[in-house]
Design a protein around this motif. Structure first.
Motif, PDB file in Angstrom:
ATOM      1  N   LEU A 131       0.811  -1.210   0.000  1.00  0.00           N
ATOM      2  CA  LEU A 131       0.000   0.000   0.000  1.00  0.00           C
ATOM      3  C   LEU A 131       0.850   1.268   0.000  1.00  0.00           C
ATOM      4  CD1 LEU A 131      -2.820  -1.016   2.513  1.00  0.00           C
ATOM      5  CD2 LEU A 131      -3.052  -0.717   0.055  1.00  0.00           C
ATOM      6  N   THR A 132       2.039   1.189   0.593  1.00  0.00           N
ATOM      7  CA  THR A 132       2.940   2.347   0.599  1.00  0.00           C
ATOM      8  C   THR A 132       3.932   2.301  -0.564  1.00  0.00           C
ATOM      9  OG1 THR A 132       4.352   1.174   2.205  1.00  0.00           O
ATOM     10  CG2 THR A 132       2.756   2.756   3.074  1.00  0.00           C
ATOM     11  N   ARG A 133       3.687   1.395  -1.515  1.00  0.00           N
ATOM     12  CA  ARG A 133       4.464   1.286  -2.752  1.00  0.00           C
ATOM     13  C   ARG A 133       5.943   1.024  -2.476  1.00  0.00           C
ATOM     14  NH1 ARG A 133       1.803   6.219  -6.381  1.00  0.00           N
ATOM     15  NH2 ARG A 133      -0.367   5.458  -6.231  1.00  0.00           N
ATOM     16  N   ARG A 134       6.168   0.067  -1.588  1.00  0.00           N
ATOM     17  CA  ARG A 134       7.534  -0.351  -1.278  1.00  0.00           C
ATOM     18  C   ARG A 134       7.700  -1.814  -1.663  1.00  0.00           C
ATOM     19  NH1 ARG A 134       8.195   1.194   4.869  1.00  0.00           N
ATOM     20  NH2 ARG A 134      10.174   0.116   4.565  1.00  0.00           N
ATOM     21  N   ASN A 135       8.875  -2.146  -2.164  1.00  0.00           N
ATOM     22  CA  ASN A 135       9.164  -3.514  -2.574  1.00  0.00           C
ATOM     23  C   ASN A 135       9.470  -4.358  -1.334  1.00  0.00           C
ATOM     24  OD1 ASN A 135       9.926  -5.870  -3.767  1.00  0.00           O
ATOM     25  ND2 ASN A 135      11.690  -5.025  -4.876  1.00  0.00           N
ATOM     26  N   PRO A 136       8.655  -5.391  -1.046  1.00  0.00           N
ATOM     27  CA  PRO A 136       8.899  -6.199   0.149  1.00  0.00           C
ATOM     28  C   PRO A 136      10.053  -7.190   0.005  1.00  0.00           C
ATOM     29  CG  PRO A 136       6.995  -7.029  -1.030  1.00  0.00           C
ATOM     30  CD  PRO A 136       7.431  -5.798  -1.751  1.00  0.00           C
ATOM     31  N   LEU A 137      10.505  -7.462  -1.213  1.00  0.00           N
ATOM     32  CA  LEU A 137      11.510  -8.507  -1.416  1.00  0.00           C
ATOM     33  C   LEU A 137      12.851  -8.214  -0.726  1.00  0.00           C
ATOM     34  CD1 LEU A 137      10.837  -9.457  -5.149  1.00  0.00           C
ATOM     35  CD2 LEU A 137      10.092 -10.627  -3.072  1.00  0.00           C
ATOM     36  N   PRO A 138      13.346  -6.952  -0.714  1.00  0.00           N
ATOM     37  CA  PRO A 138      14.623  -6.719  -0.024  1.00  0.00           C
ATOM     38  C   PRO A 138      14.603  -7.063   1.460  1.00  0.00           C
ATOM     39  CG  PRO A 138      14.121  -4.892  -1.491  1.00  0.00           C
ATOM     40  CD  PRO A 138      12.912  -5.769  -1.463  1.00  0.00           C
ATOM     41  N   LEU A 139      13.411  -7.047   2.071  1.00  0.00           N
ATOM     42  CA  LEU A 139      13.331  -7.370   3.502  1.00  0.00           C
ATOM     43  C   LEU A 139      13.689  -8.823   3.789  1.00  0.00           C
ATOM     44  CD1 LEU A 139      10.135  -5.464   4.685  1.00  0.00           C
ATOM     45  CD2 LEU A 139      12.498  -5.003   5.332  1.00  0.00           C
ATOM     46  N   ILE A 140      13.568  -9.674   2.778  1.00  0.00           N
ATOM     47  CA  ILE A 140      13.893 -11.086   2.985  1.00  0.00           C
ATOM     48  C   ILE A 140      15.351 -11.254   3.394  1.00  0.00           C
ATOM     49  CG2 ILE A 140      14.028 -13.339   1.838  1.00  0.00           C
ATOM     50  CD1 ILE A 140      11.702 -12.516   0.105  1.00  0.00           C
ATOM     51  N   ARG A 141      16.187 -10.332   2.952  1.00  0.00           N
ATOM     52  CA  ARG A 141      17.622 -10.417   3.289  1.00  0.00           C
ATOM     53  C   ARG A 141      17.937  -9.839   4.672  1.00  0.00           C
ATOM     54  NH1 ARG A 141      17.844  -8.421  -2.107  1.00  0.00           N
ATOM     55  NH2 ARG A 141      18.370  -6.338  -1.307  1.00  0.00           N
ATOM     56  N   GLU A 142      16.948  -9.244   5.317  1.00  0.00           N
ATOM     57  CA  GLU A 142      17.186  -8.655   6.634  1.00  0.00           C
ATOM     58  C   GLU A 142      17.247  -9.749   7.704  1.00  0.00           C
ATOM     59  OE1 GLU A 142      17.798  -5.562   7.316  1.00  0.00           O
ATOM     60  OE2 GLU A 142      17.439  -4.738   5.316  1.00  0.00           O
ATOM     61  N   SER A 143      18.274  -9.709   8.516  1.00  0.00           N
ATOM     62  CA  SER A 143      18.473 -10.756   9.526  1.00  0.00           C
ATOM     63  C   SER A 143      17.431 -10.701  10.639  1.00  0.00           C
ATOM     64  CB  SER A 143      19.874 -10.639  10.130  1.00  0.00           C
ATOM     65  OG  SER A 143      20.041  -9.372  10.754  1.00  0.00           O
ATOM     66  N   TRP A 144      16.946  -9.477  10.954  1.00  0.00           N
ATOM     67  CA  TRP A 144      16.025  -9.363  12.085  1.00  0.00           C
ATOM     68  C   TRP A 144      14.728 -10.116  11.832  1.00  0.00           C
ATOM     69  CZ3 TRP A 144      11.175  -7.255  11.533  1.00  0.00           C
ATOM     70  CH2 TRP A 144      10.959  -6.439  10.431  1.00  0.00           C
ATOM     71  N   ILE A 145      14.295 -10.221  10.581  1.00  0.00           N
ATOM     72  CA  ILE A 145      13.063 -10.957  10.279  1.00  0.00           C
ATOM     73  C   ILE A 145      13.218 -12.432  10.631  1.00  0.00           C
ATOM     74  CG2 ILE A 145      11.588 -11.758   8.397  1.00  0.00           C
ATOM     75  CD1 ILE A 145      11.854  -9.100   7.095  1.00  0.00           C
ATOM     76  N   TRP A 146      14.339 -13.003  10.249  1.00  0.00           N
ATOM     77  CA  TRP A 146      14.565 -14.426  10.517  1.00  0.00           C
ATOM     78  C   TRP A 146      14.830 -14.671  12.001  1.00  0.00           C
ATOM     79  CZ3 TRP A 146      12.759 -16.981   6.692  1.00  0.00           C
ATOM     80  CH2 TRP A 146      12.824 -16.436   5.409  1.00  0.00           C
ATOM     81  N   GLN A 147      15.458 -13.719  12.664  1.00  0.00           N
ATOM     82  CA  GLN A 147      15.639 -13.848  14.113  1.00  0.00           C
ATOM     83  C   GLN A 147      14.295 -13.822  14.832  1.00  0.00           C
ATOM     84  OE1 GLN A 147      18.222 -10.584  15.054  1.00  0.00           O
ATOM     85  NE2 GLN A 147      19.976 -11.438  13.952  1.00  0.00           N
ATOM     86  N   LEU A 148      13.450 -12.895  14.410  1.00  0.00           N
ATOM     87  CA  LEU A 148      12.116 -12.791  15.012  1.00  0.00           C
ATOM     88  C   LEU A 148      11.322 -14.075  14.785  1.00  0.00           C
ATOM     89  CD1 LEU A 148       9.820  -9.680  14.615  1.00  0.00           C
ATOM     90  CD2 LEU A 148       8.897 -11.957  14.274  1.00  0.00           C
ATOM     91  N   LEU A 149      11.360 -14.592  13.560  1.00  0.00           N
ATOM     92  CA  LEU A 149      10.626 -15.810  13.245  1.00  0.00           C
ATOM     93  C   LEU A 149      11.155 -16.996  14.045  1.00  0.00           C
ATOM     94  CD1 LEU A 149       8.428 -17.037  11.424  1.00  0.00           C
ATOM     95  CD2 LEU A 149      10.204 -17.489   9.734  1.00  0.00           C
ATOM     96  N   SER A 150      12.470 -17.079  14.192  1.00  0.00           N
ATOM     97  CA  SER A 150      13.082 -18.190  14.938  1.00  0.00           C
ATOM     98  C   SER A 150      12.678 -18.156  16.400  1.00  0.00           C
ATOM     99  CB  SER A 150      14.603 -18.124  14.803  1.00  0.00           C
ATOM    100  OG  SER A 150      15.006 -18.225  13.454  1.00  0.00           O
ATOM    101  N   VAL A 151      12.701 -16.956  16.984  1.00  0.00           N
ATOM    102  CA  VAL A 151      12.331 -16.831  18.397  1.00  0.00           C
ATOM    103  C   VAL A 151      10.871 -17.215  18.607  1.00  0.00           C
ATOM    104  CG1 VAL A 151      12.010 -15.193  20.295  1.00  0.00           C
ATOM    105  CG2 VAL A 151      14.081 -15.093  18.911  1.00  0.00           C
ATOM    106  N   SER A 152       9.993 -16.742  17.742  1.00  0.00           N
ATOM    107  CA  SER A 152       8.563 -17.041  17.902  1.00  0.00           C
ATOM    108  C   SER A 152       8.281 -18.529  17.719  1.00  0.00           C
ATOM    109  CB  SER A 152       7.739 -16.220  16.915  1.00  0.00           C
ATOM    110  OG  SER A 152       8.122 -16.495  15.583  1.00  0.00           O
ATOM    111  N   ILE A 153       8.936 -19.159  16.747  1.00  0.00           N
ATOM    112  CA  ILE A 153       8.737 -20.598  16.538  1.00  0.00           C
ATOM    113  C   ILE A 153       9.281 -21.393  17.718  1.00  0.00           C
ATOM    114  CG2 ILE A 153       9.421 -22.572  15.117  1.00  0.00           C
ATOM    115  CD1 ILE A 153       9.297 -20.742  12.689  1.00  0.00           C
ATOM    116  N   ALA A 154      10.456 -20.997  18.201  1.00  0.00           N
ATOM    117  CA  ALA A 154      11.044 -21.682  19.351  1.00  0.00           C
ATOM    118  C   ALA A 154      10.158 -21.542  20.580  1.00  0.00           C
ATOM    119  CB  ALA A 154      12.438 -21.124  19.634  1.00  0.00           C
ATOM    120  N   PHE A 155       9.580 -20.354  20.760  1.00  0.00           N
ATOM    121  CA  PHE A 155       8.711 -20.141  21.914  1.00  0.00           C
ATOM    122  C   PHE A 155       7.437 -20.970  21.788  1.00  0.00           C
ATOM    123  CE2 PHE A 155       6.991 -17.557  25.363  1.00  0.00           C
ATOM    124  CZ  PHE A 155       8.144 -17.242  26.058  1.00  0.00           C
TER     125      PHE A 155
END
Length: 534
Positions: free
Chosen positions: A224-248
């Motif tokens: 909606l804000t006309r930003r490309n979401p694909l570059p975020l896949i390379r961000e480490s914080w997303i995968w860290q967040l996902l790992s913590v939530s899955i582990a919890f």
């Protein structure tokens, strides 16, 4: 964004930290937030001791009893032996509250977690909106939320949805700075850990749907804000967040799968994937609803705020919502869009699924009343709708009062559904008897209507918004404090069960067919099917 000289420096402190999207946020002082929490708690607690109805709440109460009485913390079971189909965080918290308050699981103790979550969510909406949109918008969103029956009624239900909505809103709101921070500064280990834990608690409340809704909402925001979401896949914080939530979340899923074996695995699959997939692809196929069901329930559940959605959309189109507020508002309305999209596609559709969408709608509607002096088409449309609703509520209430007090013969001939007819009968009886809740509601509606009419003439936008919120709050309070508990008392078997128990003594009680969780909860044991060979 609210400025200190507009909203009063006495209640606002300014944090000098700048972001790339807006100026320094205004924060409400903790003492004022505490008063807001107390007010929300009192409003939302109305009707918390009403008897259970139907099956969902008493079955949840039996799962809580299974933990308190039998110590089944990992996999609770109801009175009929059926295991809990959802992750147990809600039941763990409810059981802990019951143990700390005497060890009895009654209506209040089974619902107290939802009440606490609903109170905390209302305060979070106030604080986040004040910090990211404006102080006035924060208070309006707070008022609109409490005046929405679809929200207030679920704060006194012994179900997982309010707790999930609170955790989902908290996690999604905490992600906002991460998405909008410059790429070079996206290293927030503490915030990432916090969001991961909150989402993990969401997984422990209702499964991976917490992760899906949060991710889908963030994706829609970027689109909606006309930003490309694909570059975020390379961000480490997303995968860290996902790992913590899955582990919890694995804290319960792994031991439960090991202990319950194939049976619990089938339930986990059905709850998390079977409800989403269509029947031909392995879905459960239960609770079938037409594709527009979620949209219709959302319009009704978030009423009267949904009356303002069209002028809000128009304000975005005409540019009447200022640029500095627009991004934050878009961020929060991405969650209602995600809820609508996801559950419309899902095979199973239920009323409770709309709850995570309500806070975002409240923030959207609140932002509509602070258009920085712009009086365009959207602003005029907004004022007409708000005043018409407020005055219309007062007229309808006093028309019903005349019908009740003068016993107009045409009124009972309305063709209503059984529940609606019962509500109408309780409403007419309360009006005819001039019961205190009805008198208070009438006074509040008069005040709101007078304020709306005077404010409309003076073009006092905030007064119009206050009148709209007051009318919504008075109607919602009457429903949650009087009408809904009255119907529950009317239909409940709670007062009938002691008579039954006294008659049958030690004999086996049965019902003609099926399972009745309301009866079994108040009876204190399973009440089997008479045709069951056992």
């Amino acid at each position: 964004m609210a400025s200190p000289n507009r909203d009063g420096a006495a209640f606002v402190t300014i944090d000098e930290t700048q972001t790339t999207t807006q100026a320094a946020p205004a924060r409400i002082r903790p003492g004022l937030l505490g008063l807001a929490a107390l007010f929300a708690f009192i409003v939302l607690a109305q009707g918390i001791s009403a008897p259970f109805q139907k099956d969902a709440e008493p079955q949840s109460a039996e799962w809580i009893q299974s933990i308190v009485r039998d110590g089944h913390w990992l996999i609770p079971r109801d009175a009929y032996g059926y295991i809990d189909r959802k992750p147990p965080l809600f039941y763990w918290l409810s059981a802990t509250a019951a143990k700390l308050s005497g060890g009895t699981v009654d209506e209040v103790r089974a619902r107290v977690v939802s009440l606490a979550a609903g109170t905390a969510l209302a305060v979070c909406v106030l604080a986040w909106t004040a910090a990211n949109v404006g102080i006035v918008e924060g208070w309006l969103a707070f008022l609109f939320l409490l005046g929405t029956y679809g929200y207030a009624s679920r704060a006194t239900e012994a179900l997982t949805d309010m707790l999930l909505t609170f955790l989902l809103f908290a996690a999604y709101s905490a992600i906002y700075p991460l998405l909008d921070a410059p790429t070079t500064s996206r290293t927030f280990p503490q915030r990432t850990l916090l969001v991961g834990v909150i989402l993990g608690l969401g997984v422990l409340t209702k499964g991976p749907v917490a992760l899906v809704l949060c991710a889908l909402s963030a994706l829609l925001y970027l689109i909606l804000t006309r930003r490309n979401p694909l570059p975020l896949i390379r961000e480490s914080w997303i995968w860290q967040l996902l790992s913590v939530s899955i582990a919890f979340g694995a804290i319960w899923y792994v031991p439960a799968a090991i202990t319950g074996g194939q049976k619990i695995l089938r339930i986990i699959f059905a709850e998390n994937f079977g409800h989403f997939m269509p029947t031909r692809l392995g879905g459960t196929g239960e609770s079938y609803r037409p594709f527009y069901f979620i949209a219709a329930r959302l319009l009704g559940g978030a009423f009267p705020m949904t009356l303002l959605i069209v002028p809000a959309a128009l304000a975005f189109y005409t540019g009447e919502i200022s640029t500095e507020k627009r991004r934050a508002v878009i961020y929060q309305i991405s969650m209602p869009l995600a809820v609508l999209l996801f559950f419309t596609i899902a095979s199973v559709k239920r009323d409770d699924y709309i709850l995570p969408a309500v806070p975002g709608i409240a923030i959207l509607c609140a932002s509509l009343f602070t258009l920085d002096g712009i009086r365009g088409v959207a602003a005029k449309f907004r004022d007409v709708i708000a005043v018409a609703f407020t005055v219309g509520c007062a007229i309808a209430f006093f028309a019903a009062a005349i019908v009740a007090m003068f016993d107009v013969p045409a009124a009972p001939q309305l063709q209503l559904h059984s529940s609606d007819a019962a509500f109408f009968a309780i409403f007419i009886r309360g009006l005819a008897g001039l019961r205190i809740p009805f008198v208070i509601c009438g006074i509040m509606l008069i005040v709101a209507a007078v304020l709306a009419i005077r404010s409309f003439r003076k073009r006092d936008v905030l007064a119009i918004a206050s009148a709209f919120g007051l009318a919504s709050l008075s109607a919602s309070l009457l429903w949650t404090s009087t009408l809904r508990p009255g119907l529950a008392e009317w239909r409940s078997v709670k007062s009938f069960v002691p008579i039954v128990a006294d008659r049958i003594k030690d004999n086996q009680l049965c019902i003609p067919t099926g399972i009745n969780y309301e009866l079994s909860y108040y009876y204190g044991a399973a009440v089997p099917d008479l045709t069951d060979p056992r």
